[in-house]
Structures are given as structure tokens and as C-alpha cells.
Design an enzyme around this catalytic site. Sequence first.
Site: not given
Length: 250
Positions: A66-67
Site C-alpha cells: 500500500g501507500c
Amino acid sequence: MTKRFFFLAFRGRRGVLAAAVAITALLWQCMAWSSGGAEDAVKIPPPARDEAAATVHAETAVLAGGCFWGMQGVFQHVNGVTGVVAGYTGGSAQNANYNAVSGGDTGHAESVEVVFDPTKVSYGTLLQIYFSVAHNPTELNRQGPDSGTQYRSAIFPRSAAQQQVAQAYIAQLNAAHVFAAPLATRLEKGDFYPAEAYHQNYLTNNPEAPYIVINDLPKVAALKQIFPALYRDDPVLVKVQESSYRLPPI
């Protein structure tokens, strides 16, 4: 409302109204897609197989989940980690930049390069943190409000030993049905390219940003709760120029 929209809305500095609209929309979206936060943190068994006893004091792990703001923020608080850089892995050097990677078709994943002392924290333990608090490994090509292949769950082993540990651990967790769904984490190859300076130390520099408050600070809190012996209060930060972009106070 993705992280990219929120970031660009503020970076463009088009006024308070645009910022307020971005925040409101982001809050609604994050409530709708809450996966990837502290509620996904779970206690999981350590890997049955880990690397051999360390004889060196520096090793590197490259992880995507993810981020990279949250991933970096979590591992910067782990004892035994000496450096964490946010970046891109899986594509080419030519397209290793935020604008290109955000399109989702470069082959890159937002990732972190973690430098650690294996005499203090093992590669297997880093994977335990990665699977339990840093992200939700059962989500395919998304984490929380962010979707696309650039947000996929992927491990990029830097040695044959890391490959074997990661592969065995994924099989172990799946066989034990630790998670409600099979792990979507893939083992891949790729060079790591550091992200732009304004992405480094993002969680520390912008602790009041709604995206960070909702999605990432709970992960750091979960690290402290689940792995108290491994948690360090002062994060290991990347040294960047003072001119690096930083969000204005909210």
C-alpha cells in the site's frame, strides 16, 4: 478519494475551499474503505523458518504494502532498523516517479527499502510486522482507500535466504488460516528506486493530515501494542533537504 487526490489538492495550494473539499471527501472515503488501518492489525505466529544467525550488522529488505507513507512510518519505529527509504520497485528507472507510478501501469509498487541490523531484529521478524500491522496482506491490488497495482502486497527478496524465508512464511500463514482469506502477497524481483524527497518521512512531517491520522498512525499504535519490545519512540528518519515539500498545518 485516493491518497494521490488528497496530496495534489494540498500541494496545488488552490485555497482553503479546495483543501476543505478534499478533506471532507477523503474522510467519507476512508470511512467507507477502512481496511488497512489498526482494525486489520492481528497477532500472528512468528515464522517457523528464519535466516541463519547473523554474522553481519547490515541487511536490506524491500517490501510493498500500500501507500509507502505508512509503511515507512511503521518500520522507522522498529528497534534494529537503521534506515527506511520510501520508493518504487518492480518497474524501470525511467518511470520511477510519482506521477508515472500513480497511473498504475508502470510495473512499480510503492515500497520501502528497510536497512536493519540482523543481530537485533531478524528478517523473519520484519515480515511478521509486515504481515500483522504494516498492511492487510489479503487485499489484492489495494489498501484501504487506495487501489491499483502500485498498492499491491509484494515482497522483493534481496537474497536466496530471504526468498526461502518469505515463501515458507506465506505458506505457514495460509496453512494455519491465520487470516480470513488467503494472502495476496507476491514474491517478485525488481530494483528499488528512492521516491522524491517530499515523500520521505511523510508520516512524521504531517501527523495531522487526515489521510495519515485515519490510515497510518493507527498502524504505528498497533506496532507499539503488539510488539512492545521492538517498538522505539524516536523514528529513524531519512535525511532530506530542508526545502523538501511539507503539507501546511491544518
